[in-house]
Motif scaffolding. Structure first.
Motif, PDB file in Angstrom:
ATOM      1  N   PRO A   1       0.673  -1.139  -0.005  1.00 20.09           N
ATOM      2  CA  PRO A   1      -0.173  -0.041  -0.033  1.00 20.09           C
ATOM      3  C   PRO A   1       0.960   1.336  -0.226  1.00 20.09           C
ATOM      4  O   PRO A   1       1.894   1.095   0.438  1.00 20.09           O
ATOM      5  N   VAL A   2       0.237   2.328  -0.558  1.00 16.04           N
ATOM      6  CA  VAL A   2       1.068   3.570  -0.632  1.00 16.04           C
ATOM      7  C   VAL A   2       0.887   4.004   0.813  1.00 16.04           C
ATOM      8  O   VAL A   2       0.181   3.603   1.679  1.00 16.04           O
ATOM      9  N   GLY A   3       1.709   5.315   1.076  1.00 10.67           N
ATOM     10  CA  GLY A   3       1.511   6.118   2.237  1.00 10.67           C
ATOM     11  C   GLY A   3       2.729   5.746   3.007  1.00 10.67           C
ATOM     12  O   GLY A   3       2.315   6.047   4.386  1.00 10.67           O
ATOM     13  N   GLY A   4       3.792   5.244   2.606  1.00 10.95           N
ATOM     14  CA  GLY A   4       5.046   5.096   3.489  1.00 10.95           C
ATOM     15  C   GLY A   4       5.264   3.649   4.110  1.00 10.95           C
ATOM     16  O   GLY A   4       6.089   3.773   5.202  1.00 10.95           O
ATOM     17  N   VAL A   5       4.457   2.664   3.640  1.00  8.37           N
ATOM     18  CA  VAL A   5       4.694   1.490   4.553  1.00  8.37           C
ATOM     19  C   VAL A   5       6.146   0.902   4.085  1.00  8.37           C
ATOM     20  O   VAL A   5       6.433   0.532   4.876  1.00  8.37           O
ATOM     21  N   PHE A   6       6.402   1.262   2.642  1.00 13.94           N
ATOM     22  CA  PHE A   6       7.521   0.200   2.420  1.00 13.94           C
ATOM     23  C   PHE A   6       8.698   1.195   3.212  1.00 13.94           C
ATOM     24  O   PHE A   6       9.718   0.482   3.903  1.00 13.94           O
ATOM     25  N   GLU A   7       8.712   2.375   3.454  1.00 13.44           N
ATOM     26  CA  GLU A   7       9.732   3.171   4.415  1.00 13.44           C
ATOM     27  C   GLU A   7       9.542   2.386   5.717  1.00 13.44           C
ATOM     28  O   GLU A   7      10.552   2.361   6.284  1.00 13.44           O
ATOM     29  N   PHE A   8       8.526   2.415   6.267  1.00 12.51           N
ATOM     30  CA  PHE A   8       8.435   1.963   7.610  1.00 12.51           C
ATOM     31  C   PHE A   8       9.210   0.621   7.707  1.00 12.51           C
ATOM     32  O   PHE A   8       9.670   0.203   8.778  1.00 12.51           O
ATOM     33  N   LEU A   9       8.367  -0.085   6.795  1.00 16.68           N
ATOM     34  CA  LEU A   9       8.965  -1.736   6.891  1.00 16.68           C
ATOM     35  C   LEU A   9      10.545  -1.570   6.956  1.00 16.68           C
ATOM     36  O   LEU A   9      11.414  -2.354   7.586  1.00 16.68           O
ATOM     37  N   LEU A  10      11.193  -1.003   5.940  1.00 15.21           N
ATOM     38  CA  LEU A  10      12.504  -0.951   5.714  1.00 15.21           C
ATOM     39  C   LEU A  10      13.294  -0.361   6.909  1.00 15.21           C
ATOM     40  O   LEU A  10      14.444  -0.831   7.396  1.00 15.21           O
TER      41      LEU A  10
END
Lengths: 234, 567
Positions: free
Chosen positions: B432-441
């Protein structure tokens, strides 16, 4: 696999309070500069490949090919607060330093004449020169702000680095009879001289801060002239 | 000594001061809540854009580092079509973090060797550890998230991907319309074909397959069958059924043959006339009903066309003619002439423009994009092009991953449409968009046992700048989302594989997706650009331009600024 060639890099201690403040202040200043520069870029200014000589900020060029430094011309410079010509606190701290260095003999006629007054304005600027201000608050403030310790220039109206002219009578003089004392007249002369200089500077003053300082200086001169007159009459 | 230290840390300080203004420019355009930038020229032209690459390219940047960063941004945009603003934000946050970490080490500054060492370590991180984290930690999360929401995602993953891409790049009103149009365009162009091929086809021929119409509202955009040429027919007859069309790249009167000696002008004129008549008669024999020419034809040809009921279209874009020839396997008469088969020819009215519509024997459709102003039109076209570039990046990554992993059945190379998107979901290719990838990483970098904790920490902290900027208008919401997400993540960490996971973290505004591979590419590109920036040893200024790009880099120990008088 040792990727870290530099052993010093391993130490990591959390920074102290003061250092954090410095870092914070620096970062805020940098952010302000960046924001201003971003606004100018969007207005069509060009980001040049050169830096300003005074502050090291990247220069911008407007459409008329004039170079523009955002930090020098719009923000309060970092170093201005240390310039005695523009800041009363800086001047006061400079005076105090010199007095401490020369170790004047304590005089008999009270603390007021040899100690520099708290400030010309009566209200120290809180954000600048905290250390100097706290140092100066040590001795009790005088009831009548005796005149200036703004360093006077030599004869040529430049920002000074000379010790201030003591407008009150010099330490060690008899101090009993001040009627028509040559010191009084020379003091009056010096104050008038200073008044004239301040007026001239005020006419050429470019920034608001400098103008305020100069107006306060003129007020201080007037008050000191009044007190000198009272001294003469009494 | 002080001077020496000042010289040494100039490189990092300059980087930060260059990136700072670029970041402040780009930050205001980020995300669905971001604004657009309005550029005006002295001639009165306006350009409205929130496309990062377009905004940055339009600024006047002469600083060599700024230009280098711009080059990196453009190169990244060319490969993924995504993330130019996040690029600048992430790069700037990394540089600031590096600068702050120097202050916190009680050192005055980073020395040049230490900086280069750090740059190398970050590059090593991007090449080795990042892949590992993405494959073994991020993608499992993504695939379990997708399987949890599979009821919603099953048939419309493409829609969500497209809306995820568009919503950050156009205004809310246009986003809905554009999403429908693009999905329609895709489905009509695809029909029974392979997904990957369709996407690749649309992307590579996008210039030909779209038409711009200014002056109409965005809602008038549509998908039209066949090829639309933005020229009106010079000579028009209504034609149906399989038609032979002649494609011409030069004027009829031009090629006269090899051995002609011209004696008198009269003689020459009559010769050319007779040769032209022969050629035209030959065309009639071939039963050519339509002539498509890329240049203007002489008057006699127009008259001949009118008399013989042949439709003539002049000044067609040669790219479109090439496209027609390539998809139609034409018979070649001679080099500047081809014959192609068309289904029909029509006249079309698009806004104030009269166009020609050519029906072709393939699935190709034309996307007609409308917008009230040229700047907005430009933006719409950019976004549409970017959508297909992004989709192509996903499909290519999936294919290369499938090729790499030996566990996948090799005979199943070409996957049909349903399977492709299902494969993407199962492979954990979307989030999902909205920063999920950044949080995960961020989370996985911090909790990782690694030989280089400092670099991981730097990157992890810098990654949060993107979601922070996205939610800049509502900081509390950012904190809420962050807390909720990390709670979910902890729960997911604790459950073993196979257990159903309850994801409470979701978005109220509807699901939008983005591609994991695109995000990974973004981080890699940023770290490469950072490496380039930190390894600049010297900046040499010359008085005259060597070539369009003035800067030069050398790896030296000291940084100096040298003014030279000659090249």
């Amino acid at each position: 696999m040792a990727l870290n060639a530099d052993d010093e890099d391993f130490e990591w201690e959390p920074p102290s309070e003061a250092e954090m403040k410095v870092i914070q202040a620096r970062r805020e200043r940098q952010d302000k500069i960046s924001k201003l520069m971003g606004d100018y870029l969007l207005k069509g200014y060009k980001m040049l490949g050169e830096c300003c000589e005074l502050c090291g900020t990247i220069l911008l060029q407007d459409k008329q090919k004039k170079n523009y430094c955002v930090a020098c011309q719009e923000l309060d410079s970092d170093v201005d607060k240390d310039n005695p010509a523009l800041n009363a606190q800086a001047a006061l701290s400079q005076v105090r330093e010199r007095q401490l260095a020369t170790q004047p003999v304590p005089e008999s006629n009270g603390a007021s004449s040899s100690e520099p007054p708290l400030s010309i304005t009566g209200q120290p600027r809180p954000e600048h020169c905290e250390g100097a201000a706290s140092g100066l608050r040590g001795p009790p403030p005088t009831v009548q702000p005796t005149p200036l310790s703004i360093p006077t220039p030599a004869s040529n109206f430049l920002p000074p680095s000379n010790p201030p002219v003591q407008t009150t009578p010099p330490v060690g003089s008899s101090g009993s009879s001040l009627h028509h004392h040559p010191a009084l007249s020379s003091a009056e002369e010096a104050v008038l001289h200073k008044l004239r200089w301040a007026t001239q500077e005020l006419q050429h003053a470019a920034s608001v801060e400098a103008s305020i300082q100069l107006c306060n200086l003129i007020r201080g001169c007037a008050e000191s002239l009044r007190s000198l007159k009272e001294l003469q009459l009494s | 000594m002080q001077m020496q230290q000042q010289l040494e840390c100039v490189s990092l300080q300059v980087c930060v001061s260059v990136l700072g203004p670029l970041e402040s420019v780009v930050r205001r355009c980020l995300g669905p809540e971001g604004g657009s930038v309005l550029f005006t020229r002295d001639t009165g032209e306006t350009l409205i854009s929130r496309h990062g690459q377009r905004v940055l390219s339009t600024l006047h940047l002469e600083h060599p580092m700024a230009r280098m960063v711009l080059d990196c941004v453009c190169a990244h945009a060319k490969s993924t079509g995504d993330g130019t603003k996040s690029f600048i934000l992430l790069l700037s946050a990394l540089l600031r973090a590096i600068q702050d970490s120097a202050h916190m080490r009680r050192k005055a500054s980073w020395s040049n060797p230490a900086l280069q060492n750090l740059a190398n370590r970050l590059m090593a991180l991007s090449r080795n550890e990042l892949d590992d984290i993405i494959i073994h930690q991020v993608t499992p999360y993504a695939s379990s998230y997708c399987s949890h929401h599979s009821d919603k995602l099953e048939h419309s993953i493409l829609d969500y991907l497209i809306s995820g891409y568009i919503s950050g790049r156009t205004g809310a009103g246009q986003a809905e319309i554009l999403k429908h149009i693009l999905c329609e365009f895709y489905y009509k162009s695809k029909r029974d074909q392979n997904t990957t091929e369709t996407i690749s086809f649309i992307h590579s021929h996008f210039n030909v397959l779209h038409t711009r119409v200014a002056g109409l509202p965005v809602g008038c955009s549509e998908v039209i069958e066949g090829l639309v040429v933005t020229r009106d027919w010079s000579v028009w007859t209504e034609l149906r059924g399989p038609i032979k069309a002649l494609v011409l790249y030069e004027s009829f009167g031009s090629s006269l043959g090899d051995n002609i000696t011209v004696c008198f002008q009269q003689d020459w004129l009559s010769r050319t006339e007779s040769i032209t008549k022969q050629k035209l008669a030959y065309l009639l024999e071939l039963q050519v009903n339509v002539v498509l020419s890329s240049v203007k034809q002489p008057e006699c040809v127009l008259q001949w066309a009118r008399m013989n009921h042949v439709a003539l279209l002049e000044c067609v874009d040669s790219d479109q003619l090439d496209f027609l020839c390539n998809i139609n396997f034409p018979e070649t008469l001679s080099h500047p002439q081809h014959i192609v088969m068309l289904k029909y020819c029509k006249r079309l009215q698009l806004g104030g423009l009269r166009c020609a519509q050519l029906g072709i024997y393939s699935n190709a459709h034309t996307l007609v994009l409308c917008a009230p102003a040229p700047g907005l039109l430009d933006q719409t076209v950019c976004v549409s092009r970017g959508v297909f570039l992004m989709l192509q990046h996903i499909t290519r990554t999936l294919e290369s991953n499938q090729f790499k992993s030996s566990s996948v059945d090799q005979s199943q190379c070409t996957v049909s449409s349903q399977d492709l998107w299902r494969a993407v979901m199962q492979a954990g290719g979307v989030l999902p968009v909205g920063g999920v990838f950044e949080f995960l990483l961020h989370h996985f970098l911090l909790t990782r046992h690694t030989s280089d904790p400092e670099s991981c920490r730097l990157l992890a902290e810098a990654l949060l700048c993107v979601p922070r900027a996205l939610y800049a208008h509502n900081h509390r919401r950012f904190l809420n989302i962050q807390t909720c997400f990390f709670n979910d993540l902890k729960k997911w960490d604790r459950t073993s594989v196979g257990d159903p996971v309850k994801f409470e973290f979701g978005f109220s505004e509807g699901l939008c997706l983005e591609s994991v591979s695109g995000k990974q590419q973004l981080v890699v590109s940023v770290l490469e650009c950072l490496h380039r920036l930190l390894c600049v040893g010297a900046v040499l200024y010359t008085r005259s331009l060597l070539r369009p790009q003035i800067y030069s880099e050398e790896d030296e120990e000291e940084e100096e600024e040298v003014h030279t008088n000659s090249i």
